[in-house]
Enzyme design. Structure first.
Site, short mmCIF file in Angstrom:
data_model
loop_
_atom_site.label_atom_id
_atom_site.label_comp_id
_atom_site.label_asym_id
_atom_site.label_seq_id
_atom_site.Cartn_x
_atom_site.Cartn_y
_atom_site.Cartn_z
N GLY A 108 0.76 -1.14 0.07
CA GLY A 108 -0.03 -0.06 0.10
C GLY A 108 0.76 1.24 -0.01
N LEU A 109 0.41 2.35 0.69
CA LEU A 109 1.09 3.67 0.74
C LEU A 109 2.09 3.59 1.21
CD1 LEU A 109 0.02 6.30 -0.41
CD2 LEU A 109 -0.85 6.98 1.74
N LYS A 129 6.81 -10.28 2.79
CA LYS A 129 6.30 -9.23 2.24
C LYS A 129 7.49 -7.89 2.21
CE LYS A 129 1.14 -9.64 2.62
NZ LYS A 129 0.23 -8.98 3.23
N ASP A 168 5.59 -6.23 15.06
CA ASP A 168 4.32 -5.83 15.43
C ASP A 168 4.20 -4.63 15.86
OD1 ASP A 168 1.47 -5.93 15.75
OD2 ASP A 168 1.39 -7.78 16.94
N SER A 170 -4.45 9.53 8.81
CA SER A 170 -5.70 9.51 9.47
C SER A 170 -6.44 9.11 8.17
CB SER A 170 -6.12 10.70 9.96
OG SER A 170 -7.73 10.77 10.38
N TYR A 212 -13.55 1.67 11.69
CA TYR A 212 -12.52 2.65 11.01
C TYR A 212 -12.62 4.17 11.41
CZ TYR A 212 -9.20 3.96 7.36
OH TYR A 212 -8.22 4.30 6.50
N LYS A 224 -9.70 6.67 13.24
CA LYS A 224 -9.01 7.49 12.29
C LYS A 224 -9.13 9.08 12.73
CE LYS A 224 -6.74 5.11 9.22
NZ LYS A 224 -5.10 5.02 9.28
#
Length: 321
Positions: A23-24, A48, A74, A162, A176, A180
């Site tokens: 992802g980002l 990964k 973690d 966020s 979620y 955030k």
């Protein structure tokens, strides 16, 4: 400001990226590495992380002045974060200049369909992975610099992630959005508490961007959630990462990645750092007038959704009988 791009120096710096296996976080790692920034990738899955290391090295030329490494950790466990910083500071003798807290995931479901595990995961993955490594890291910085005056600490930067639904939460994102929104509050407090120690604290509120997590969200996202979101196309992850770096470079500490995110941010200005503040005040005033109408439309659609669902369930029951 918009005309300056000198507020986020990365060349010769070291960036610690929490949640960098996909992802980002992975896109930011690649783009920062291309800017001669050393990178420490952190995530829970070693395979990964190794894959991302290979991808970055293939895409970007390696320089002797920088390094690229990873640590399996973690970040949702506090003791694990303490060990992370021990390895960074004591074993590897490193001192990151920039900390990205990118870890996070959403499980879009209706409230009744969520499990206890879903709710717990929302807090662990989206909040603990930010506050734990920052707290453990700050304690490690203090311990490694005994006797230093707060204003004598080197400049560091924390970037929290966020979401635009932190500005405007709605049905389907209960697991979620509230967490955030907590990160927005966290950024304000950290700006006050760590500012005297030369920390710059930024908070990113991205809209939809293409990633493994985004595709996974579509599997459980309720139809009413999709309707309220509207035709919000997910921008490519690398484009999103580039926009974030660009806005940080311009000195913005409240970062959005699309126009609707900026508009929604205007509705909850509070004490967040402004971006085009004069216009935000105007939009905020207009939003205060329109908001009751918008809320009524959304609630009307939500009621219609539940009524239609109950009707469909009743028809299915009759067919079974």
């Amino acid at each position: 400001m918009w005309f300056s791009k000198s507020n986020f120096p990365t060349e010769g710096k070291t960036a610690l990226i929490i949640g960098a296996s996909q992802g980002l976080g992975a896109e930011l790692a690649l783009q920062l590495y291309k800017k001669n920034c050393s990178i420490i990738l952190v995530a829970r899955t070693q395979t990964k992380l190794e894959s991302q290391i290979q991808r970055i090295k293939q895409a970007a030329p390696e320089s002797k002045a920088q390094f690229l490494t990873y640590i399996v950790n973690d970040a949702s466990n506090y003791e694990s974060c303490v060990e992370l910083w021990k390895e960074i500071v004591e074993i590897r003798q490193l001192d990151p200049d920039i900390i990205f807290c990118c870890a996070g995931s959403s499980v879009p479901k209706l409230f009744a369909d969520l499990t206890g595990r879903d709710i717990k995961q929302g807090v662990e993955t989206n909040y603990y992975t930010a506050v734990y490594p920052i707290h453990a890291g700050f304690k490690a910085v203090l311990a490694s610099n005994p006797g230093l005056k707060c204003y004598e600490y080197k400049k560091r930067q924390i970037i929290l992630f966020s979401s635009v639904v932190g500005f405007y939460p709605f049905i389907g994102y209960l697991q979620y959005a509230p967490v955030k929104a907590a990160l927005e509050s966290l950024s304000i407090i950290l700006r006050q508490e760590l500012g005297p120690y030369n920390y710059r604290v930024s908070c990113v509120f991205p809209g939809n961007f293409m990633s493994e997590g985004f595709l996974e969200e579509q599997k459980t996202k309720p139809e009413i959630t999709k309707k309220i979101e509207g035709p919000s196309e997910a921008i490519p992850g690398d484009v999103c990462a580039g926009m974030i770096i660009d806005q940080l470079s311009k000195g913005y500490d409240t970062v959005t990645t699309d126009f609707i995110g900026w508009v929604l941010g205007c509705s909850v200005l509070g004490v967040l750092p402004r971006q085009w503040g004069f216009f935000q005040v105007i939009v905020s005033f207009l939003f205060s007038i329109i908001a009751p109408i918008a809320n009524w439309v959304v609630y009307r659609d939500v009621v219609a959704f539940f009524r239609k669902r109950e009707e469909n369930e009743s028809e299915d029951t009759k067919k079974d009988d």
